[in-house]
Motif scaffolding. Sequence first.
Motif, mmCIF file in Angstrom:
data_model
loop_
_atom_site.group_PDB
_atom_site.id
_atom_site.type_symbol
_atom_site.label_atom_id
_atom_site.label_comp_id
_atom_site.label_asym_id
_atom_site.label_seq_id
_atom_site.Cartn_x
_atom_site.Cartn_y
_atom_site.Cartn_z
ATOM 1 N N LEU A 29 0.831 -1.209 0.000
ATOM 2 C CA LEU A 29 0.000 0.000 0.000
ATOM 3 C C LEU A 29 0.870 1.266 0.000
ATOM 4 N N ALA A 31 3.674 1.909 1.289
ATOM 5 C CA ALA A 31 4.313 2.293 2.555
ATOM 6 C C ALA A 31 5.734 2.811 2.303
ATOM 7 N N ARG A 65 -5.487 1.500 -4.337
ATOM 8 C CA ARG A 65 -6.026 1.345 -2.974
ATOM 9 C C ARG A 65 -5.520 2.399 -2.005
ATOM 10 N N ALA A 69 0.034 4.224 2.856
ATOM 11 C CA ALA A 69 -0.541 3.732 4.117
ATOM 12 C C ALA A 69 0.394 3.938 5.306
ATOM 13 N N GLY A 70 1.406 4.789 5.150
ATOM 14 C CA GLY A 70 2.241 5.129 6.304
ATOM 15 C C GLY A 70 3.701 4.851 6.083
ATOM 16 N N ILE A 73 6.052 -0.198 8.416
ATOM 17 C CA ILE A 73 6.061 -0.678 9.803
ATOM 18 C C ILE A 73 7.129 -1.757 9.997
ATOM 19 N N PHE A 112 -6.071 5.186 0.924
ATOM 20 C CA PHE A 112 -5.576 5.454 2.274
ATOM 21 C C PHE A 112 -4.463 6.517 2.282
ATOM 22 N N LEU A 114 -2.510 7.484 5.434
ATOM 23 C CA LEU A 114 -2.431 7.203 6.869
ATOM 24 C C LEU A 114 -1.013 7.444 7.377
ATOM 25 N N GLY A 115 -0.898 7.861 8.628
ATOM 26 C CA GLY A 115 0.406 8.011 9.254
ATOM 27 C C GLY A 115 1.335 8.846 8.384
ATOM 28 N N GLU A 119 1.157 12.542 6.452
ATOM 29 C CA GLU A 119 2.203 13.547 6.707
ATOM 30 C C GLU A 119 2.873 13.977 5.402
ATOM 31 N N LEU A 142 0.067 1.667 17.269
ATOM 32 C CA LEU A 142 1.315 0.900 17.186
ATOM 33 C C LEU A 142 2.257 1.239 18.343
ATOM 34 N N LEU A 144 3.399 4.170 18.634
ATOM 35 C CA LEU A 144 4.249 5.223 18.063
ATOM 36 C C LEU A 144 3.506 6.552 18.096
ATOM 37 N N ILE A 145 4.173 7.588 17.629
ATOM 38 C CA ILE A 145 3.522 8.877 17.407
ATOM 39 C C ILE A 145 3.824 9.290 15.969
ATOM 40 N N PHE A 239 9.686 10.778 18.808
ATOM 41 C CA PHE A 239 9.512 9.590 17.959
ATOM 42 C C PHE A 239 10.557 8.551 18.346
ATOM 43 N N PHE A 255 0.854 -5.965 14.503
ATOM 44 C CA PHE A 255 0.481 -5.646 13.111
ATOM 45 C C PHE A 255 1.051 -6.699 12.166
ATOM 46 N N LYS A 258 -0.667 -9.919 12.309
ATOM 47 C CA LYS A 258 -2.100 -9.793 11.978
ATOM 48 C C LYS A 258 -2.993 -10.168 13.162
HETATM 49 N N1 CAA Z 1 3.915 -0.657 6.543
HETATM 50 C C1 CAA Z 1 4.246 -1.865 6.023
HETATM 51 N N2 CAA Z 1 3.359 -2.635 5.367
HETATM 52 C C2 CAA Z 1 2.103 -2.168 5.232
HETATM 53 C C3 CAA Z 1 1.694 -0.935 5.757
HETATM 54 C C4 CAA Z 1 2.674 -0.153 6.434
HETATM 55 N N3 CAA Z 1 2.389 1.059 6.938
HETATM 56 N N4 CAA Z 1 0.386 -0.751 5.478
HETATM 57 C C5 CAA Z 1 -0.011 -1.842 4.817
HETATM 58 N N5 CAA Z 1 1.022 -2.694 4.653
HETATM 59 C C6 CAA Z 1 1.026 -3.993 3.959
HETATM 60 C C7 CAA Z 1 0.343 -5.056 4.813
HETATM 61 O O1 CAA Z 1 1.246 -5.563 5.771
HETATM 62 C C8 CAA Z 1 -0.048 -6.058 3.762
HETATM 63 O O2 CAA Z 1 1.099 -6.785 3.405
HETATM 64 P P1 CAA Z 1 1.019 -8.421 3.249
HETATM 65 O O3 CAA Z 1 0.036 -8.610 2.131
HETATM 66 O O4 CAA Z 1 2.410 -8.769 2.908
HETATM 67 O O5 CAA Z 1 0.521 -8.927 4.559
HETATM 68 C C9 CAA Z 1 -0.399 -5.185 2.564
HETATM 69 O O6 CAA Z 1 0.221 -3.911 2.796
HETATM 70 C C10 CAA Z 1 -1.891 -4.932 2.423
HETATM 71 O O7 CAA Z 1 -2.367 -4.435 3.664
HETATM 72 P P2 CAA Z 1 -3.556 -5.151 4.500
HETATM 73 O O8 CAA Z 1 -3.627 -6.606 4.196
HETATM 74 O O9 CAA Z 1 -3.407 -4.736 5.920
HETATM 75 O O10 CAA Z 1 -4.819 -4.423 3.816
HETATM 76 P P3 CAA Z 1 -6.230 -4.127 4.493
HETATM 77 O O11 CAA Z 1 -7.118 -3.674 3.382
HETATM 78 O O12 CAA Z 1 -6.658 -5.252 5.353
HETATM 79 O O13 CAA Z 1 -5.943 -2.866 5.474
HETATM 80 C C11 CAA Z 1 -5.000 -0.768 6.096
HETATM 81 C C12 CAA Z 1 -5.526 -1.654 4.952
HETATM 82 C C13 CAA Z 1 -6.159 -0.407 7.042
HETATM 83 C C14 CAA Z 1 -4.437 0.497 5.480
HETATM 84 C C15 CAA Z 1 -3.922 -1.560 6.893
HETATM 85 O O14 CAA Z 1 -2.968 -2.050 5.973
HETATM 86 C C16 CAA Z 1 -3.196 -0.764 7.920
HETATM 87 O O15 CAA Z 1 -3.714 -0.493 8.994
HETATM 88 N N6 CAA Z 1 -1.937 -0.343 7.614
HETATM 89 C C17 CAA Z 1 -1.092 0.328 8.545
HETATM 90 C C18 CAA Z 1 -1.511 1.775 8.693
HETATM 91 C C19 CAA Z 1 -0.628 2.444 9.722
HETATM 92 O O16 CAA Z 1 -0.593 2.061 10.878
HETATM 93 N N7 CAA Z 1 0.126 3.478 9.288
HETATM 94 C C20 CAA Z 1 1.021 4.182 10.156
HETATM 95 C C21 CAA Z 1 2.372 3.559 10.099
HETATM 96 S S1 CAA Z 1 3.485 4.199 11.332
HETATM 97 C C22 CAA Z 1 3.978 5.693 10.718
HETATM 98 O O17 CAA Z 1 3.558 6.135 9.662
HETATM 99 C C23 CAA Z 1 4.976 6.409 11.583
HETATM 100 C C24 CAA Z 1 5.271 7.786 11.140
HETATM 101 O O18 CAA Z 1 4.494 8.683 11.314
HETATM 102 C C25 CAA Z 1 6.555 8.069 10.578
#
Ligand code: CAA
Length: 266
Positions: A29, A31, A65, A69-70, A73, A112, A114-115, A119, A142, A144-145, A239, A255, A258
């Motif tokens: 997604l 990331a 999609r 997504a951030g 992780i 999406f 996110l995170g 930013e 998670l 985190l912030i 952070f 995470f 799963k």
């Molecule tokens: N990092 C790494 N991998 C990620 C990811 C991320 N942020 N977001 C999604 N993915 C990966 C999943 O692990 C998955 O990989 P696999 O198929 O290898 O398992 C793939 O992308 C598809 O994701 P999902 O199966 O989870 O898809 P879903 O439709 O069920 O859910 C989602 C979608 C709600 C966006 C979910 O993926 C999710 O919650 N993602 C994480 C969002 C998140 O927490 N973002 C913040 C990250 S921390 C950050 O950003 C810190 C900062 O400020 C610097």
Amino acid sequence: PSTHESAPDVRVERDGGLAIVTIDRPKALNALSPDVLSALLGVVESLAAEGSAVRGVLVTGAGGRAFVAGADIRSMAGLTPEQGEEASRLGHRVAAAIEGLSAPVIACVDGFALGGGLELALACDFIYATDASSFGQPEVHLGLIPGFGGTVRLPRAVGLARAKELIYTGRRIDTAEAVAIGLVVRSFPDRESLLAGARATLAEVDANAAPAVALAKRVLVDAAGRRTESATDLEIAAFGDAFRTNDMREGVAAFMEKRDPVFTGV
Ligand code: CAA
């Protein structure tokens, strides 16, 4: 239009003065791993080096999609506090490079944001989105912030109270709510109209005096960011501190496995 592969996972398509930057890592997604961030930094720095030849920039995500997504992780799971700070600093360098471009930059969100994805969008001049998109800072889920500027730029975009609500709950909001709170400037029914709308806005800007637009951008960014450096230093340190906690290890592990995290508050 010409397309070339600039770097792994980040593509740049040029159409005259317009640059379309696409984060292209759909399996995760889009990331932001350290590699993606480095590639993105390289792309933005090379656009900056072109100077006034770049008249407008769109930033978007591939795969249908997600915008992004951030932060990645997986790549954060085993970091020390110092490495956590480094990870944060790299994201901040990308954001600062985007803000430093003299041309306007529109984040085109389809899915999406996110995170670190939200930013990244916040570092652009403004956000356009499809109706089916969603926005949030889920880092607290998670342990985190926000680490790529969310604690600094989100309150500037939506006000301190709304930013606190979003960051403390980690809740996702849809495009309609994001428009209502001023996070998203304009919404579109689908990706095609989103990109067309953003291009139309950049064309409208491009009809104006480019130096004036660049000067206005400079002041708008710097005035809002007068205390950015000291503010982002706080975020970088905090952070890194998140990586001292068990809950961060648990949240990230959950995470990846799963499952729901079991937080203990330390
Ligand atoms: N990092 C790494 N991998 C990620 C990811 C991320 N942020 N977001 C999604 N993915 C990966 C999943 O692990 C998955 O990989 P696999 O198929 O290898 O398992 C793939 O992308 C598809 O994701 P999902 O199966 O989870 O898809 P879903 O439709 O069920 O859910 C989602 C979608 C709600 C966006 C979910 O993926 C999710 O919650 N993602 C994480 C969002 C998140 O927490 N973002 C913040 C990250 S921390 C950050 O950003 C810190 C900062 O400020 C610097």
